[in-house]
Each structure stands twice: as C-alpha cells, then as structure tokens.
Design an enzyme around this catalytic site. Sequence first.
Site, PDB file in Angstrom:
ATOM      1  N   LYS A  54     -30.628 -15.253  -4.384  1.00 25.19           N
ATOM      2  CA  LYS A  54     -32.030 -15.066  -4.529  1.00 25.19           C
ATOM      3  C   LYS A  54     -32.499 -16.148  -5.653  1.00 25.19           C
ATOM      4  CE  LYS A  54     -33.089 -11.502  -7.456  1.00 25.19           C
ATOM      5  NZ  LYS A  54     -34.292 -11.773  -8.423  1.00 25.19           N
ATOM      6  N   ASN A  55     -31.883 -16.152  -6.514  1.00 19.12           N
ATOM      7  CA  ASN A  55     -32.441 -16.935  -7.915  1.00 19.12           C
ATOM      8  C   ASN A  55     -32.450 -18.452  -7.605  1.00 19.12           C
ATOM      9  OD1 ASN A  55     -32.475 -14.417  -9.533  1.00 19.12           O
ATOM     10  ND2 ASN A  55     -30.711 -14.682 -10.525  1.00 19.12           N
ATOM     11  N   CYS A 105     -38.393  -6.208 -13.020  1.00 18.89           N
ATOM     12  CA  CYS A 105     -37.702  -5.167 -13.455  1.00 18.89           C
ATOM     13  C   CYS A 105     -38.008  -4.795 -14.864  1.00 18.89           C
ATOM     14  CB  CYS A 105     -36.143  -5.506 -13.518  1.00 18.89           C
ATOM     15  SG  CYS A 105     -35.378  -5.571 -11.874  1.00 18.89           S
ATOM     16  N   ARG A 116     -40.137 -10.719 -20.990  1.00 19.11           N
ATOM     17  CA  ARG A 116     -39.743 -12.117 -20.433  1.00 19.11           C
ATOM     18  C   ARG A 116     -41.344 -12.969 -20.884  1.00 19.11           C
ATOM     19  NH1 ARG A 116     -35.862 -11.144 -16.359  1.00 19.11           N
ATOM     20  NH2 ARG A 116     -35.799  -8.890 -16.077  1.00 19.11           N
ATOM     21  N   ASP A 156     -26.624 -10.889 -15.801  1.00 18.56           N
ATOM     22  CA  ASP A 156     -26.852 -10.057 -14.493  1.00 18.56           C
ATOM     23  C   ASP A 156     -25.560  -9.547 -13.777  1.00 18.56           C
ATOM     24  OD1 ASP A 156     -29.442 -10.566 -14.225  1.00 18.56           O
ATOM     25  OD2 ASP A 156     -29.308 -12.147 -12.853  1.00 18.56           O
ATOM     26  N   ARG A 158     -34.105  -5.523  -3.565  1.00 12.55           N
ATOM     27  CA  ARG A 158     -34.912  -7.011  -4.145  1.00 12.55           C
ATOM     28  C   ARG A 158     -33.927  -8.091  -4.262  1.00 12.55           C
ATOM     29  NH1 ARG A 158     -36.496  -6.222  -9.313  1.00 12.55           N
ATOM     30  NH2 ARG A 158     -37.243  -8.591  -9.097  1.00 12.55           N
TER      31      ARG A 158
END
Length: 421
Positions: free
Chosen positions: A22-23, A117, A122, A309, A401
């Site tokens: 995903k990232n 999230c 951030r 993570d 997600r």
Amino acid sequence: MDKLIIRGGRSLHGEVAISGAKNAALPELCAALLTPEPVTLTNVPRLQDVATMLKLIRNMGVRASHETDGSVRIDASTLSSPEAPYELVKTMRASVLALGPLLARFGEATVSLPGGCAIGSRPVDQHIKGLQAMGAEITVEHGYMIARLPKGRTRLQGARIATDMVTVTGTENFLMAASLAEGETILENAAQEPEIPDLAEMLIGMGAQIDGHGTSRIRIQGVERLHGCTHAVVADRIEAGTFLCAVAAAGGDVVLRHARADHLDAVIEKLRDAGATVEAGDGFIRVSAQGRLQAQNFRTTEYPGFPTDMQAQFMALNCISVGASKVTETIFENRFMHVNELVRLGAHIQTDGKVAVIEGVERLSGATVMATDLRASASLVIAGLVASGETLVDRIYHLDRGYDGMEAKLRGIGADIERVK
C-alpha cells in the site's frame, strides 16, 4: 458495518501470497500524474486506500482502471483539475502526495489537509517548507494547501532540502517534484524505507535522473519531461511481517510467497530471538513456531530499525509469550490505542507515556473488541487467533485500508475466521 468473527486455537499451515505494498502503490499512483503518457502499475493491492486514491485522481479528470489481474493503467493526459478536495481525502493521509506532482507538472495545486488513522499528529509543514525551498508559493486557507509557482516561472527550482525530521511522505513528495524541477535537488535526512527506492526506480523508468535512493542523501537532476512506464509495486513488508507474527503467535509452519526478508531484518531478528524459526530465500520467507515463545523488548524507529507499523502486531505476540517485555513507541504519540482492546481479551499491559510493559499470559479469552486504526486491527486479529472461544473484531474498515483479503488468506492456512455484516 463488517465485522470479523475469529474462533481461536488453530495452528497455521500452508502458503500465503503477499500483495503489493500500500505504501508504495499510493505514491506511485500520484507519480503517474507527472506525465501525459500512459503508466501501468502491476501488483497493485485491492485496498480501500487504493480505491480512494483512484477516485481522487479520476476526480481530477484522469483515466484510471484497476484490472482483475491487479494492474492499474493511468492516463493523466486528460487531467483538468489539479485539486484534491476534502470529501475525497478526509480518510487518507496519503492524499498529500498529490501536492508535489501536481505542482511540478501544472504549476499549481490545491490539496486538502489530509486525514487518516487517529494515531497522532502528522504535520505537513515539512512538505510545505521543502516545496517552498524549490520556489513554490504556498498558503494554507480553510483547510487547504494552495500552491503555485511565482509569476513568470514555469518550473520548480532545484534546491537543497534538509527536513527537521525523517518523513517518508515528505521524501516521496520531494522526489516526485524534483524530477521535473530545473536543476539539481539534494534531499538530506531522506527516509530510507523500501518504498522510497521503489518509487525512485519507477521515476527512473519514466526518465528521471536519481542517485542515492535508499540512503539518507538523495540527488535528483531535474528533467523537462517524463514519459510513461510499466512498474511492478514492491511486496508489502508490513503485510508479510503481520503474517510472520500471526504464525509465531498461533504456531504452525507457513511460507510467504513474494515476501522480501531483506526488508524485514529488524522484525525477523526479534522473531528468531523469541524462538521462531525463520528461513528466507529468493521471493519467499518461511516461518515456523511451536508453543509459547519468549517475550521481546523493542523500540520503534525509522527504517532500518523496528517499524512502527509492526509495533501493535508484535505486542499481540508478546501478550501470550513467556516473560515480561517493554515496548517503546517513538514515532507516533497515540499508537497504543490497541492496548485497551488487548486487555479486554485478557492481556496484562500497563502503559506510561511512550512505554508499554507487557506481562505474558498463558492464554487470551475471546471477547468483542473494536479496531481503532489499521495496524491495531491486525493486532486484534492476531490476538483472536490465539484466544480461547470466539473473538468479534468490530470496525474492520480500518483493516480493509491496508490488507488485501486478510481473512481469506488466513482461512487458506487454517484459521477459523469469517467476515459478517
């Protein structure tokens, strides 16, 4: 709203195919905005965040389709509206990645401040400072970042950018923007996560000139134009790490296909110290474990250290391991929200600021728990796999997600897990 029902106590055996990251996929979808020529990404995971990003770029006028084989074809020649509205990005912090490419190619961009999230602040100030160093004029008004080139300028200017902190999305934004800037850009204190060099390799395939990706100092020589390319998204190291922890907790013997062990050195070292057997080769990782493992202390930090993570997933493993352990979270200030839910399952955890102390217990007990963020969801699934009785995990839209068909993959290796409405 979907929920997961897990009946714990089964060991895991077989093979799991690890999806694309995903990232990596999210910034690479944004990188396709840098060229009017078609771009094809393969190995793109089917995730809610990917669907949101595709919806976002389609809203700009881009043609994009996610095929059944996992490929995405993007044609940004029709891009007509360089804007990322709040309605489309409120659930996804990666929306900020549209800022650099839009500004570099079109000289302007309007991007909503991102959501995502609820695991801590951030700040986007590093993105703004870096792009301002490249000559952009940026204001924040009514929840939007409004960026444009100065009057008379047609391209961003190369610059030396030294961020105050290591920022993954900031490094990605600067990489993309600098690829079309005039002159040389040097990124100091750059993030080194594997998704960064994967994005750089895609940009190089589009004609960018980049050196040093994967280190803390990246040099980009801007070019006037980028062309289309075909690029395979790198395997998801966090999905792989999550399955490693699941097998270590539940016991069994599982092979992860397409996984990259060299992207998970810190996690694998801790698993081996705990007593799991981890073997790796070209394109696979094999993990096996029996009985309760030994609890492990760890501290999250930037790559190549232990990833934030993976903190929640490894904490779930520590909850049923032998002995006490201390987990220190240094990246996000609110990333212990899974603790209260793990305690509901019978875990013994005490927190004090950035530190959690876990006293391993012999077994957990099934209960209804609520996911609070993406990785917390994964930790509750792992806990449910080893808890006696039935565990119901609510609000699993967080899980969707970042994990492509997690319950189906777990079922395929022996877990008793099902999704219910």
